[in-house]
Design a protein around this motif. Structure first.
Motif, PDB file in Angstrom:
ATOM      1  N   VAL A 108       0.864  -1.183   0.000  1.00 40.95           N
ATOM      2  CA  VAL A 108       0.000   0.000   0.000  1.00 40.95           C
ATOM      3  C   VAL A 108       0.897   1.229   0.000  1.00 40.95           C
ATOM      4  O   VAL A 108       1.894   1.289   0.717  1.00 40.95           O
ATOM      5  N   GLU A 109       0.538   2.209  -0.832  1.00 33.13           N
ATOM      6  CA  GLU A 109       1.327   3.435  -0.867  1.00 33.13           C
ATOM      7  C   GLU A 109       1.093   4.251   0.405  1.00 33.13           C
ATOM      8  O   GLU A 109       0.029   4.165   1.029  1.00 33.13           O
ATOM      9  N   LEU A 110       2.093   5.049   0.763  1.00 36.36           N
ATOM     10  CA  LEU A 110       2.087   5.766   2.032  1.00 36.36           C
ATOM     11  C   LEU A 110       2.109   7.266   1.805  1.00 36.36           C
ATOM     12  O   LEU A 110       2.918   7.783   1.031  1.00 36.36           O
ATOM     13  N   GLY A 111       1.215   7.966   2.493  1.00 30.72           N
ATOM     14  CA  GLY A 111       1.183   9.415   2.414  1.00 30.72           C
ATOM     15  C   GLY A 111       1.305  10.046   3.787  1.00 30.72           C
ATOM     16  O   GLY A 111       0.972   9.425   4.806  1.00 30.72           O
ATOM     17  N   ALA A 112       1.799  11.273   3.811  1.00 31.08           N
ATOM     18  CA  ALA A 112       1.866  12.062   5.041  1.00 31.08           C
ATOM     19  C   ALA A 112       0.979  13.282   4.870  1.00 31.08           C
ATOM     20  O   ALA A 112       0.997  13.927   3.816  1.00 31.08           O
ATOM     21  N   ALA A 113       0.186  13.579   5.899  1.00 29.18           N
ATOM     22  CA  ALA A 113      -0.716  14.734   5.850  1.00 29.18           C
ATOM     23  C   ALA A 113      -0.179  15.852   6.723  1.00 29.18           C
ATOM     24  O   ALA A 113       0.317  15.611   7.833  1.00 29.18           O
ATOM     25  N   LEU A 114      -0.296  17.072   6.214  1.00 27.51           N
ATOM     26  CA  LEU A 114       0.157  18.252   6.939  1.00 27.51           C
ATOM     27  C   LEU A 114      -1.040  19.142   7.267  1.00 27.51           C
ATOM     28  O   LEU A 114      -1.665  19.719   6.367  1.00 27.51           O
ATOM     29  N   ASN A 115      -1.365  19.245   8.542  1.00 31.49           N
ATOM     30  CA  ASN A 115      -2.379  20.202   8.964  1.00 31.49           C
ATOM     31  C   ASN A 115      -1.895  21.625   8.686  1.00 31.49           C
ATOM     32  O   ASN A 115      -0.689  21.853   8.528  1.00 31.49           O
ATOM     33  N   HIS A 117      -1.153  24.154  10.360  1.00 28.56           N
ATOM     34  CA  HIS A 117      -0.114  24.726  11.218  1.00 28.56           C
ATOM     35  C   HIS A 117       1.192  23.935  11.190  1.00 28.56           C
ATOM     36  O   HIS A 117       2.146  24.305  11.876  1.00 28.56           O
ATOM     37  N   ILE A 118       1.247  22.857  10.416  1.00 24.26           N
ATOM     38  CA  ILE A 118       2.448  22.017  10.336  1.00 24.26           C
ATOM     39  C   ILE A 118       3.223  22.363   9.070  1.00 24.26           C
ATOM     40  O   ILE A 118       2.660  22.381   7.968  1.00 24.26           O
ATOM     41  N   SER A 119       4.508  22.612   9.207  1.00 19.48           N
ATOM     42  CA  SER A 119       5.333  23.000   8.061  1.00 19.48           C
ATOM     43  C   SER A 119       5.880  21.788   7.319  1.00 19.48           C
ATOM     44  O   SER A 119       5.916  20.674   7.865  1.00 19.48           O
ATOM     45  N   VAL A 120       6.334  22.009   6.100  1.00 22.01           N
ATOM     46  CA  VAL A 120       6.976  20.950   5.329  1.00 22.01           C
ATOM     47  C   VAL A 120       8.246  20.473   6.029  1.00 22.01           C
ATOM     48  O   VAL A 120       8.604  19.298   5.964  1.00 22.01           O
ATOM     49  N   GLY A 121       8.899  21.378   6.738  1.00 27.77           N
ATOM     50  CA  GLY A 121      10.111  21.005   7.460  1.00 27.77           C
ATOM     51  C   GLY A 121       9.884  19.894   8.460  1.00 27.77           C
ATOM     52  O   GLY A 121      10.809  19.128   8.771  1.00 27.77           O
ATOM     53  N   HIS A 122       8.659  19.759   8.934  1.00 25.64           N
ATOM     54  CA  HIS A 122       8.327  18.717   9.906  1.00 25.64           C
ATOM     55  C   HIS A 122       8.499  17.318   9.318  1.00 25.64           C
ATOM     56  O   HIS A 122       8.698  16.351  10.055  1.00 25.64           O
ATOM     57  N   ILE A 123       8.413  17.214   7.984  1.00 22.07           N
ATOM     58  CA  ILE A 123       8.515  15.899   7.349  1.00 22.07           C
ATOM     59  C   ILE A 123       9.733  15.785   6.437  1.00 22.07           C
ATOM     60  O   ILE A 123       9.810  14.866   5.613  1.00 22.07           O
ATOM     61  N   SER A 124      10.664  16.705   6.577  1.00 23.48           N
ATOM     62  CA  SER A 124      11.818  16.709   5.668  1.00 23.48           C
ATOM     63  C   SER A 124      12.601  15.403   5.704  1.00 23.48           C
ATOM     64  O   SER A 124      13.156  14.967   4.689  1.00 23.48           O
ATOM     65  N   GLU A 125      12.650  14.747   6.864  1.00 32.95           N
ATOM     66  CA  GLU A 125      13.431  13.521   6.999  1.00 32.95           C
ATOM     67  C   GLU A 125      12.726  12.287   6.441  1.00 32.95           C
ATOM     68  O   GLU A 125      13.343  11.225   6.323  1.00 32.95           O
ATOM     69  N   THR A 134      -0.239  15.126   1.595  1.00 34.57           N
ATOM     70  CA  THR A 134      -1.548  15.766   1.542  1.00 34.57           C
ATOM     71  C   THR A 134      -1.458  17.073   2.313  1.00 34.57           C
ATOM     72  O   THR A 134      -1.262  17.069   3.530  1.00 34.57           O
ATOM     73  N   VAL A 135      -1.556  18.168   1.594  1.00 28.03           N
ATOM     74  CA  VAL A 135      -1.526  19.489   2.220  1.00 28.03           C
ATOM     75  C   VAL A 135      -2.958  19.863   2.588  1.00 28.03           C
ATOM     76  O   VAL A 135      -3.802  20.077   1.709  1.00 28.03           O
ATOM     77  N   MET A 136      -3.216  19.912   3.886  1.00 26.04           N
ATOM     78  CA  MET A 136      -4.549  20.294   4.353  1.00 26.04           C
ATOM     79  C   MET A 136      -4.691  21.809   4.260  1.00 26.04           C
ATOM     80  O   MET A 136      -3.896  22.553   4.829  1.00 26.04           O
ATOM     81  N   THR A 137      -5.698  22.240   3.533  1.00 25.80           N
ATOM     82  CA  THR A 137      -5.945  23.672   3.391  1.00 25.80           C
ATOM     83  C   THR A 137      -7.163  24.100   4.211  1.00 25.80           C
ATOM     84  O   THR A 137      -7.712  25.187   4.017  1.00 25.80           O
ATOM     85  N   VAL A 138      -7.573  23.219   5.118  1.00 25.18           N
ATOM     86  CA  VAL A 138      -8.506  23.549   6.193  1.00 25.18           C
ATOM     87  C   VAL A 138      -8.045  22.753   7.409  1.00 25.18           C
ATOM     88  O   VAL A 138      -7.307  21.774   7.275  1.00 25.18           O
ATOM     89  N   THR A 139      -8.478  23.177   8.585  1.00 23.48           N
ATOM     90  CA  THR A 139      -8.257  22.351   9.770  1.00 23.48           C
ATOM     91  C   THR A 139      -9.228  21.190   9.694  1.00 23.48           C
ATOM     92  O   THR A 139     -10.442  21.405   9.604  1.00 23.48           O
TER      93      THR A 139
END
Length: 217
Positions: A108-115, A117-125, A134-139
């Protein structure tokens, strides 16, 4: 071409087979399924049994977005439902590499979601081990909210990363036909839309309008 993923939580759930046929005929490529636990977000939606039923009814790509404080509780049941992609929120796990190993072992493919208030830097590693962001453009938690357009800067940043060129950048939240051009300009490859599709009178006309915007950018 932008791929369209109708969010099934906004469909008429009392006539789900008809709704599935309509979005298939309208040209949708994916089906977005939000799993909410009532804790990580203030709402409940579906469980694995519903996801299994969807799989039996459609060949669309099943993109499952798990919004849970403890995703491990749901992993086995969801991964056994023959889904195509599972997206989780990295802040809900202490060892992302462990959960990634489990998910990938099911092919199964794996995705990371960013609320918002969460920056891309949070998932850089972990950008090298995921298949999509998945960039959340709403809370998250409820449908029908307006888009936080400043979040599209994350989309633009990801789209310009050479290492992310062949991966999906998904935008989820407040997506409508009238603002789809902003997603495309930022570099999104998949648009998740709930009320933006299911609250319209003609799904095919709406999805065609969304896709046509790709040719205008």
């Amino acid at each position: 071409m932008l791929k369209i993923a109708p969010s099934i939580m906004c469909a008429d759930l009392l006539d789900i087979r008809k709704e599935l046929r309509l979005v298939e005929q309208a040209g949708a490529e994916w089906l977005h399924v939000d799993i909410m636990d009532g804790h990580f977000v203030p709402n409940f939606t579906f469980g694995a049994d519903f996801v299994k039923s969807l799989r039996e009814e459609t060949s669309l790509v099943l993109d499952v977005h798990l919004m849970s404080s403890n995703p491990y509780e749901h992993l086995e049941s969801l991964l056994s439902a023959n889904i195509d992609r599972l997206t989780i929120h990295p802040e809900t796990v202490t060892d992302f590499y462990r959960i990634a190993h489990i998910i990938k072992s099911y092919d199964v493919e794996l995705g990371a979601a960013l609320n918002p208030h969460i920056s891309v830097g949070h998932i850089s590693e972990i950008l090298n081990i995921i298949d999509s962001v998945t960039v959340m453009t709403v809370t998250p938690g409820y449908a029908g909210k307006g888009m936080i357009e400043s979040c599209l800067e994350k989309v633009k940043f990801l789209s310009e990363l050479e290492s992310f060129q062949k991966k999906d950048i998904i935008v989820d939240g407040g997506v409508k036909a009238h603002n789809i051009d902003k997603l495309i300009s930022a570099g999104a490859t998949v648009a998740v839309s709930g009320t933006g599709i299911f609250n319209t009178s003609d799904y095919k006309e709406t999805i065609n309008a969304m896709k046509s915007a790709s040719n205008l950018i």
